[in-house]
Motif scaffolding. Structure first.
Motif, PDB file in Angstrom:
ATOM      1  N   GLN A 170       0.846  -1.180   0.000  1.00  0.00           N
ATOM      2  CA  GLN A 170       0.000   0.000   0.000  1.00  0.00           C
ATOM      3  C   GLN A 170       0.887   1.238   0.000  1.00  0.00           C
ATOM      4  O   GLN A 170       2.093   1.144   0.220  1.00  0.00           O
ATOM      5  CB  GLN A 170      -0.911   0.025   1.222  1.00  0.00           C
ATOM      6  N   TYR A 171       0.283   2.388  -0.269  1.00  0.00           N
ATOM      7  CA  TYR A 171       1.036   3.637  -0.196  1.00  0.00           C
ATOM      8  C   TYR A 171       1.187   4.057   1.260  1.00  0.00           C
ATOM      9  O   TYR A 171       0.240   3.961   2.052  1.00  0.00           O
ATOM     10  CB  TYR A 171       0.327   4.746  -0.975  1.00  0.00           C
ATOM     11  N   ALA A 172       2.385   4.531   1.616  1.00  0.00           N
ATOM     12  CA  ALA A 172       2.632   5.015   2.972  1.00  0.00           C
ATOM     13  C   ALA A 172       1.944   6.357   3.175  1.00  0.00           C
ATOM     14  O   ALA A 172       1.822   7.147   2.232  1.00  0.00           O
ATOM     15  CB  ALA A 172       4.132   5.157   3.208  1.00  0.00           C
ATOM     16  N   PRO A 173       1.469   6.632   4.387  1.00  0.00           N
ATOM     17  CA  PRO A 173       0.893   7.967   4.658  1.00  0.00           C
ATOM     18  C   PRO A 173       1.944   9.046   4.405  1.00  0.00           C
ATOM     19  O   PRO A 173       3.137   8.849   4.651  1.00  0.00           O
ATOM     20  CB  PRO A 173       0.507   7.884   6.143  1.00  0.00           C
ATOM     21  N   ILE A 174       1.516  10.184   3.921  1.00  0.00           N
ATOM     22  CA  ILE A 174       2.446  11.285   3.654  1.00  0.00           C
ATOM     23  C   ILE A 174       2.750  11.985   4.974  1.00  0.00           C
ATOM     24  O   ILE A 174       1.833  12.474   5.644  1.00  0.00           O
ATOM     25  CB  ILE A 174       1.839  12.270   2.644  1.00  0.00           C
ATOM     26  N   SER A 197       6.348  21.213  12.131  1.00  0.00           N
ATOM     27  CA  SER A 197       5.269  22.039  12.665  1.00  0.00           C
ATOM     28  C   SER A 197       3.941  21.302  12.698  1.00  0.00           C
ATOM     29  O   SER A 197       3.015  21.689  13.425  1.00  0.00           O
ATOM     30  CB  SER A 197       5.123  23.311  11.808  1.00  0.00           C
ATOM     31  N   GLY A 198       3.846  20.242  11.918  1.00  0.00           N
ATOM     32  CA  GLY A 198       2.606  19.487  11.855  1.00  0.00           C
ATOM     33  C   GLY A 198       1.520  20.146  11.042  1.00  0.00           C
ATOM     34  O   GLY A 198       0.382  19.659  10.983  1.00  0.00           O
ATOM     35  N   LYS A 199       1.837  21.265  10.400  1.00  0.00           N
ATOM     36  CA  LYS A 199       0.836  22.013   9.649  1.00  0.00           C
ATOM     37  C   LYS A 199       0.895  21.746   8.150  1.00  0.00           C
ATOM     38  O   LYS A 199      -0.052  22.032   7.433  1.00  0.00           O
ATOM     39  CB  LYS A 199       1.007  23.508   9.916  1.00  0.00           C
TER      40      LYS A 199
END
Length: 306
Positions: free
Chosen positions: A165-169, A174-176
């Motif tokens: 599967q594709y990995a989460p980006i 900053s997490g933004k």
């Protein structure tokens, strides 16, 4: 194994580049389809749907374009088109980068079998690689709304089939904002079942969401194109029979299935044959259904090859 590597005769060791040493793939410039799509019974009862379908088929639109036009004009029809198994192949202008190629193929190899319509029933093909996994890539795949969710991929030694599967980006510190990914989305094994592809215990496969999908990649003699063409099929029987023929011809020709098959310019041929296909119904009973399946043929003198 759907990710074979193309061998190039006389190739020296490739040097690393910023784009890496990824597996080479054969570029394609058009699709010949193994069937057609028709209006569902619900859509066929709507006069506007019939008009859109007839207009699209008349001008050579692909079935994807016709379905998009139907959904846009009649959003209440969620799945207006359904596949239909037929004896011929579908060649439509909008399925090719150069729409003129569709007419060239039909003009060269199409037949009118008495109904006044020129269709493609049989045509010659040349395969560009001696590795059958390259010219017939295939996989088990589950699709989402816009892309693949999960798909099968073998380990390097060919012993284990993984579910990928594709990995989460990832996001930045900053997490933004998400991090810009170079070279496309990363691929990782699925966490379910330790990343092993096991259809019998796979929820998507059992719900018919994950299916076998394959395609033949080939050139057509007499049709000028630097890119190859492709023919998709979901038939296990068609692909399994093709593998047997690839291996037979390869054995007779010292491992070669590419190019013309003999000194007289004999190619492979793509056609269809009516076969009794077995399937298991929801009650576990074996049911046989007649279907037109893609058939790979070769008109060659085996004795001459031996």
């Amino acid at each position: 194994m759907s990710n074979g590597v193309v061998n190039v005769h006389g190739e020296q060791g490739a040097k690393p580049s910023v784009l890496g040493l990824g597996e080479r793939r054969i570029a394609t410039a058009g699709k010949i389809r193994s069937g057609i799509k028709v209006l569902s019974s619900k859509a066929a009862a709507v006069p506007d749907a019939r008009a859109i379908y007839e207009r699209g088929t008349a001008v050579g639109d692909s079935f994807v374009q016709i379905e998009q036009a139907l959904v846009q004009a009649l959003p209440q029809l969620q799945k207006p088109l359904v596949p239909k198994n037929v004896q011929w192949f579908t060649v439509r202008a909008q399925d090719f980068d150069n729409p003129l190629v569709a007419g060239q193929i039909l003009q060269a190899f199409g037949e009118d079998r008495g109904d006044g319509v020129r269709r493609l029933y049989r045509f010659p093909v040349l395969f560009p690689s001696d590795i059958w996994q390259v010219v017939m890539p295939h996989e088990l795949a589950a699709w989402g709304a816009s892309d693949k969710r999960y798909w099968s991929q073998y380990s390097f030694d060919g012993r284990v089939r993984h579910c990928m599967q594709y990995a989460p980006i990832p996001a930045d510190s900053s997490g933004k904002r998400v991090i810009r990914i170079f070279g496309g989305r990363k691929v990782v094994p699925r966490e379910l079942q330790g990343g092993v592809c096991d259809p019998e215990s796979c929820p998507e496969y059992q719900l018919h969401q994950c299916k076998l999908s394959g395609r033949f990649v080939f050139f057509i003699p007499g049709i000028r194109s630097i890119s190859a063409f492709e023919l998709h099929t979901n038939s296990f029987y068609a692909m399994n029979n093709a593998i047997q023929k690839f291996e037979t011809v390869g054995f007779l020709r010292g491992g070669r299935i590419s190019g013309f098959l003999d000194g007289k310019g004999a190619p492979f041929y793509m056609s269809k044959r009516l076969a009794e296909v077995a399937r298991i119904d929801p009650q576990g009973r074996s049911v046989r259904t007649p279907q037109w399946i893609v058939d790979l043929q070769a008109d060659i003198d085996v004795a001459a090859l031996l």
